[in-house]
Design an enzyme around this catalytic site. Sequence first.
Site, PDB file in Angstrom:
ATOM      1  N   GLY A  18      -4.292   5.284  -1.733  1.00  0.00           N
ATOM      2  CA  GLY A  18      -3.731   4.908  -0.444  1.00  0.00           C
ATOM      3  C   GLY A  18      -2.395   4.208  -0.642  1.00  0.00           C
ATOM      4  O   GLY A  18      -2.351   3.064  -1.108  1.00  0.00           O
ATOM      5  N   HIS A  45     -38.518  -4.779 -27.692  1.00  0.00           N
ATOM      6  CA  HIS A  45     -38.747  -4.685 -29.132  1.00  0.00           C
ATOM      7  C   HIS A  45     -38.311  -3.338 -29.695  1.00  0.00           C
ATOM      8  O   HIS A  45     -38.574  -2.291 -29.139  1.00  0.00           O
ATOM      9  CB  HIS A  45     -40.217  -4.937 -29.521  1.00  0.00           C
ATOM     10  CG  HIS A  45     -41.212  -4.541 -28.500  1.00  0.00           C
ATOM     11  ND1 HIS A  45     -42.098  -5.423 -27.939  1.00  0.00           N
ATOM     12  CD2 HIS A  45     -41.456  -3.357 -27.904  1.00  0.00           C
ATOM     13  CE1 HIS A  45     -42.855  -4.802 -27.057  1.00  0.00           C
ATOM     14  NE2 HIS A  45     -42.488  -3.549 -27.020  1.00  0.00           N
ATOM     15  N   ASN A  64      -2.860   0.517  -2.187  1.00  0.00           N
ATOM     16  CA  ASN A  64      -3.886  -0.405  -1.723  1.00  0.00           C
ATOM     17  C   ASN A  64      -4.887  -0.644  -2.854  1.00  0.00           C
ATOM     18  O   ASN A  64      -5.526   0.287  -3.338  1.00  0.00           O
ATOM     19  CB  ASN A  64      -4.576   0.210  -0.502  1.00  0.00           C
ATOM     20  CG  ASN A  64      -5.770  -0.581  -0.026  1.00  0.00           C
ATOM     21  OD1 ASN A  64      -5.952  -1.737  -0.380  1.00  0.00           O
ATOM     22  ND2 ASN A  64      -6.597   0.059   0.796  1.00  0.00           N
TER      23      ASN A  64
END
Length: 236
Positions: A19, A193, A44
């Site tokens: 934008g 584990h 933007n």
Amino acid sequence: MERGNSIGLTKVDDARESGVVELSGNKVVRIHEKMEEPLSNLINAGLYHFDRSIFDFIKKTDRSPRGEYEITDSINMFTREYNMEGVLLKEWRDVVYPWHLLDVNEELLRKMKGDIKGRVEENVVLKGEVTIGEGSRVMSGSYIEGPVVIGRDCKIGPNCYIRPYTSIGDNCHIGNACEVKNSIVMSNSNIPHQNYVGDSIIGSNCNLGAGTKIANLRFDKKNIKVSLNGQRLDTG
């Protein structure tokens, strides 16, 4: 941004997929989405500071051609009546896909200073900048190579290896004989584990079974690809 209604801006090399913000001085005139010939390389950044008046314009916003309510449409209506300032950001990262979070995580951890608030048992090695939250316990035989951040109320070890650029959320368990490298482990997750987690993001409330291995290395040396919104994307 400690000011009135404002938008964070950043400069990019190619603005065609972003934008583009049109300015008059430092006043936002309009946001132009995905221009073939961008007016500038100023876009933007998706960081906004609004007062409550923006909600009047959000209520007036119709769905876009793709069926969504776009905040940029609301902003374009707003700027026709009120001032909105464009503020150039000093730093900005474009986070589009989940793996981009690893880049941001690394950048933030590089700036971190270690802070030990939890309990560290004997025969634990902490190397570099390591942060351990309150209520967390690092058990004997563990080796943590910073920068690493561990949240609150975690159980780490015994005998585990946590490598650089790893962020572990609150209430997590990294157990015996586990290795975690350059990863984000979100809160309330267990790697209990004999697990290996490398270059990965583990969401909240996950539990890995014994011996689970997660990494970004394929045996054929090709790039990892993922499916997203019906597309196969190359993660690089």
